[in-house]
Design a protein around this motif. Structure first.
Motif, short mmCIF file in Angstrom:
data_model
loop_
_atom_site.label_atom_id
_atom_site.label_comp_id
_atom_site.label_asym_id
_atom_site.label_seq_id
_atom_site.Cartn_x
_atom_site.Cartn_y
_atom_site.Cartn_z
N GLU A 1 0.84 -1.20 0.00
CA GLU A 1 0.00 0.00 0.00
C GLU A 1 0.88 1.26 0.00
N TYR A 2 1.92 1.25 0.80
CA TYR A 2 2.85 2.37 0.86
C TYR A 2 3.48 2.64 -0.50
N ARG A 3 4.00 1.59 -1.13
CA ARG A 3 4.65 1.75 -2.43
C ARG A 3 3.66 2.26 -3.49
N ALA A 4 2.42 1.79 -3.46
CA ALA A 4 1.42 2.25 -4.41
C ALA A 4 1.10 3.73 -4.21
N ARG A 5 1.00 4.17 -2.94
CA ARG A 5 0.74 5.59 -2.66
C ARG A 5 1.89 6.45 -3.15
N VAL A 6 3.12 6.01 -2.91
CA VAL A 6 4.29 6.78 -3.33
C VAL A 6 4.34 6.87 -4.85
N LYS A 7 4.12 5.77 -5.52
CA LYS A 7 4.18 5.75 -6.98
C LYS A 7 3.13 6.67 -7.59
N MET B 1 3.73 15.14 -9.01
CA MET B 1 4.44 16.14 -8.21
C MET B 1 5.79 16.52 -8.79
N SER B 2 6.24 17.72 -8.38
CA SER B 2 7.61 18.13 -8.70
C SER B 2 8.57 17.42 -7.75
N LYS B 3 9.85 17.54 -8.01
CA LYS B 3 10.87 16.88 -7.18
C LYS B 3 10.79 17.34 -5.72
N GLN C 1 8.19 18.65 -4.16
CA GLN C 1 6.95 18.14 -3.59
C GLN C 1 7.07 16.65 -3.26
N GLN C 2 7.77 15.90 -4.10
CA GLN C 2 7.97 14.48 -3.85
C GLN C 2 8.74 14.26 -2.55
N LEU C 3 9.80 15.03 -2.34
CA LEU C 3 10.60 14.87 -1.12
C LEU C 3 9.78 15.20 0.12
N GLU C 4 9.00 16.26 0.07
CA GLU C 4 8.16 16.63 1.23
C GLU C 4 7.10 15.56 1.47
N PHE C 5 6.50 15.06 0.40
CA PHE C 5 5.50 14.00 0.52
C PHE C 5 6.10 12.77 1.18
N GLU C 6 7.30 12.37 0.73
CA GLU C 6 7.93 11.19 1.31
C GLU C 6 8.26 11.39 2.78
N ARG C 7 8.68 12.59 3.17
CA ARG C 7 8.95 12.86 4.59
C ARG C 7 7.68 12.70 5.43
N LYS C 8 6.58 13.26 4.93
CA LYS C 8 5.31 13.15 5.66
C LYS C 8 4.83 11.71 5.72
N LEU C 9 4.97 11.00 4.60
CA LEU C 9 4.53 9.61 4.55
C LEU C 9 5.37 8.73 5.48
N MET C 10 6.66 8.98 5.53
CA MET C 10 7.53 8.22 6.43
C MET C 10 7.12 8.45 7.89
N ALA C 11 6.80 9.69 8.24
CA ALA C 11 6.37 9.99 9.60
C ALA C 11 5.08 9.25 9.92
N GLN C 12 4.15 9.20 8.96
CA GLN C 12 2.89 8.49 9.16
C GLN C 12 3.13 7.00 9.34
N VAL C 13 3.97 6.42 8.49
CA VAL C 13 4.26 4.99 8.56
C VAL C 13 4.94 4.64 9.88
N GLU C 14 5.88 5.47 10.32
CA GLU C 14 6.55 5.23 11.59
C GLU C 14 5.57 5.31 12.75
N ALA C 15 4.64 6.27 12.70
CA ALA C 15 3.64 6.38 13.76
C ALA C 15 2.75 5.14 13.80
N GLU C 16 2.37 4.63 12.64
CA GLU C 16 1.57 3.40 12.58
C GLU C 16 2.34 2.23 13.17
N GLY C 17 3.64 2.16 12.88
CA GLY C 17 4.47 1.09 13.42
C GLY C 17 4.59 1.16 14.93
N ILE C 18 4.69 2.36 15.47
CA ILE C 18 4.78 2.53 16.92
C ILE C 18 3.49 2.09 17.58
#
Length: 79
Positions: free
Chosen positions: A26-32, A38-40, A42-59
């Motif tokens: 699901e994560y890979r599909a959202r990123v793709k 997005m621009s480059k 925007q992509q970096l900011e999106f990945e930072r936010k998504l990583m924070a969300q995924v880490e919170a879910e893992g915790i």
């Protein structure tokens, strides 16, 4: 990166067989999908936010697992 329900990075094929890699897929599909629109920067900011969300879910998943374990959480041992 913490993906809940994964067996191990060494046994990724087991995750695929038993369907325990759904969060990762699901994560890979959202990123793709997001990267296409997005621009480059925007992509970096999106990945930072998504990583924070995924880490919170893992915790959260880790805390739930600890509560259910025999040695941790709210369980009282009989001595």
């Amino acid at each position: 990166m913490a993906f809940t329900n994964n067996f191990s990075t060494s046994f990724h094929w087991w995750d695929r067989i038993f369907g325990t890699d759904t969060k990762y897929r699901e994560y890979r599909a959202r990123v793709k999908a997001a990267k296409k629109a997005m621009s480059k920067e925007q992509q970096l900011e999106f990945e930072r936010k998504l990583m924070a969300q995924v880490e919170a879910e893992g915790i959260v998943a880790e805390a739930e697992a600890e509560k259910m374990s025999l040695l941790g959480g709210n369980k009282k041992s009989k001595v």
